[in-house]
Scaffold this motif. Structure first.
Motif, PDB file in Angstrom:
ATOM      1  N   GLY A   1       0.725  -0.993   0.038  1.00 60.05           N
ATOM      2  CA  GLY A   1      -0.072   0.073   0.004  1.00 60.05           C
ATOM      3  C   GLY A   1       0.934   1.357   0.174  1.00 60.05           C
ATOM      4  O   GLY A   1       2.100   1.119   0.274  1.00 60.05           O
ATOM      5  N   ASN A   2       0.189   2.382   0.087  1.00 60.67           N
ATOM      6  CA  ASN A   2       0.888   3.666  -0.269  1.00 60.67           C
ATOM      7  C   ASN A   2       1.191   4.275   1.207  1.00 60.67           C
ATOM      8  O   ASN A   2       2.105   5.063   1.112  1.00 60.67           O
ATOM      9  CB  ASN A   2       0.348   4.660  -1.062  1.00 60.67           C
ATOM     10  N   GLN A   3       1.001   3.752   2.268  1.00 56.42           N
ATOM     11  CA  GLN A   3       0.970   4.056   3.509  1.00 56.42           C
ATOM     12  C   GLN A   3       0.726   5.716   3.464  1.00 56.42           C
ATOM     13  O   GLN A   3       1.374   6.485   4.424  1.00 56.42           O
ATOM     14  CB  GLN A   3       2.243   3.826   3.934  1.00 56.42           C
ATOM     15  N   ASN A   4      -0.135   6.142   2.978  1.00 56.33           N
ATOM     16  CA  ASN A   4      -0.752   7.693   3.010  1.00 56.33           C
ATOM     17  C   ASN A   4      -2.123   7.607   2.538  1.00 56.33           C
ATOM     18  O   ASN A   4      -2.498   7.980   1.555  1.00 56.33           O
ATOM     19  CB  ASN A   4      -0.038   8.276   2.052  1.00 56.33           C
TER      20      ASN A   4
ATOM     21  N   SER B   1       5.547   4.819  -3.885  1.00 56.84           N
ATOM     22  CA  SER B   1       5.828   6.197  -3.646  1.00 56.84           C
ATOM     23  C   SER B   1       4.931   7.012  -4.376  1.00 56.84           C
ATOM     24  O   SER B   1       5.227   8.225  -4.121  1.00 56.84           O
ATOM     25  CB  SER B   1       7.246   6.377  -3.546  1.00 56.84           C
ATOM     26  N   THR B   2       4.246   6.699  -5.213  1.00 56.44           N
ATOM     27  CA  THR B   2       3.533   7.363  -6.319  1.00 56.44           C
ATOM     28  C   THR B   2       2.382   8.230  -5.782  1.00 56.44           C
ATOM     29  O   THR B   2       1.690   7.576  -5.234  1.00 56.44           O
ATOM     30  CB  THR B   2       2.736   6.619  -7.676  1.00 56.44           C
ATOM     31  N   ASP B   3       2.613   9.432  -5.928  1.00 64.61           N
ATOM     32  CA  ASP B   3       1.404  10.233  -5.201  1.00 64.61           C
ATOM     33  C   ASP B   3       0.282  10.080  -6.024  1.00 64.61           C
ATOM     34  O   ASP B   3       0.090   9.816  -7.122  1.00 64.61           O
ATOM     35  CB  ASP B   3       2.075  11.765  -4.978  1.00 64.61           C
ATOM     36  N   LEU B   4      -1.192  10.483  -5.365  1.00 60.09           N
ATOM     37  CA  LEU B   4      -2.277  10.269  -5.853  1.00 60.09           C
ATOM     38  C   LEU B   4      -2.374  11.170  -7.249  1.00 60.09           C
ATOM     39  O   LEU B   4      -2.913  10.748  -8.075  1.00 60.09           O
ATOM     40  CB  LEU B   4      -3.218  10.658  -4.888  1.00 60.09           C
TER      41      LEU B   4
END
Length: 362
Positions: A279-282, A342-345
């Motif tokens: 998961g992105n952990q964010n 790490s790819t941001d939304l």
């Protein structure tokens, strides 16, 4: 850090190959140009628009024709067909099996439970049995079974972020129950037959050529038609959106690190078994997510610059089977592989919006 084993010269079986994750995994394996052969199976069901599945397969065929070196075989069939699965294992003798075939979707499991038992339970059992018998007659057999689990197994856990050490005994949908069952079945087979297996709990995967039943895709379809989008739990849901490229990178790393076979003090195998979150952990608030999506749809010219979003938004209560938050603890993945999605939304939704415009020729 785990030591990675090269995929060079390997034969890989990918189930659910016309699916979102399966097709992207195969494309990446082809680009790396290391494996010897890829076999893909998919039943091409009509749970969502088949033309997207066909598009994904066409992308694979196109790349196969460019590379030429890697053997590619597509089989239109179901993993619930035991004879077919046995025949595939007998003919191709895969070194690594990546089981991504599953009936997906939380809400669909409420109205169509049979599909989940057939694919997620019976189908997965067939894969496990085929892996088991791949060792018959002292054959080397399957080196690693990697399979899709889901963040849904965490149910309504209050503790966040979700850790693979957490108890997950309270699923709130049949879909989640089948995925937890997969983990239990894989553990039993790992213990009984010493089959190295790794389960991956995916967190809200999104990106170009994704699943139309996912919120970002469904919202786009509705907004384009001028329909109203419903935002559940009055917008107070949070999702750990994970971009498809990050998911595929995680799978590729895990494929190369089968859990070690070793015996315990009793002389019996310690199950060569592992489970990771990817998961992105964010976690992102759904309202923030919708705002970024609408900005990127305008930027890509999918929607007009003067589109009135407020008129087409409706805040509604939580749906049965849904959970208020998903949030991945990816520390185990970082520890063992030095990898963290790490790819941001915004970057991910921008790529989706651009793909959407091209695919639908808007």
């Amino acid at each position: 850090m785990k030591k990675l084993k090269s995929l060079r010269g390997k034969t890989i079986l990918v189930t659910g190959v016309a699916g979102f994750i399966g097709s992207n995994l195969v494309l990446e394996l082809l680009k790396k140009n290391e494996v010897n052969q890829i076999i893909g199976i998919d039943n091409m069901n009509s749970y969502y628009d088949i033309s997207i599945k066909e598009y994904r397969l066409q992308q694979i065929e196109k790349l196969v024709n460019e590379i030429k070196r890697i053997k590619w075989t597509f089989i239109n069939g179901s993993i619930a067909d035991k004879k077919l699965i046995y025949d595939i294992f007998y003919e191709f003798q895969p070194n690594i099996v990546v089981n991504l075939a599953a009936q997906a979707g939380v809400r669909y499991s409420i109205s169509n439970p049979d599909a989940y038992i057939e694919s997620n339970i019976i189908g997965f059992y067939n894969i496990l049995e085929a892996c088991r018998h791949s060792y018959d007659n002292e054959q080397s057999g399957v080196e690693h079974l990697v399979y899709a689990s889901s963040s849904s197994v965490y149910g309504t856990n209050k503790k966040v972020p979700y850790s693979t050490d957490d108890k997950v005994d309270n699923p709130v949908s049949l879909y989640a129950a089948t995925k937890k069952s997969n983990e239990l079945m894989a553990h039993a087979y790992s213990k009984l037959y010493n089959i190295p297996s790794t389960g991956l709990r995916f967190f809200t995967v999104y990106g170009p050529a994704g699943r139309p039943d996912m919120a970002y895709f469904g919202f786009t379809n509705k907004l384009l038609k001028g329909d109203t989008i419903e935002i559940f739990n009055y917008g107070n849901c949070k999702r750990d959106f994970t971009f498809i490229d990050d998911i595929v990178e995680g799978i590729e790393l895990v494929m190369q690190a089968p859990p070690e076979k070793r015996n315990g003090e009793d002389g019996l195998p310690i199950p060569p078994y592992a489970v990771y979150n990817i998961g992105n952990q964010n976690p992102e608030n759904l309202l923030d997510f919708v705002n970024i999506l609408q900005q990127e749809l305008i930027r890509a010219k999918v929607l007009s610059a003067d589109y009135d979003f407020e008129v087409h938004k409706k805040l509604v209560p939580m749906q049965p089977g849904d959970v208020p938050v998903t949030y991945a603890d990816t520390s185990a993945l970082e520890r063992d592989f030095g990898f963290k999605p790490s790819t941001d939304l915004r970057t991910g939704l921008r790529k989706f919006a651009e793909w959407y415009k091209n695919f639908y020729q808007l």
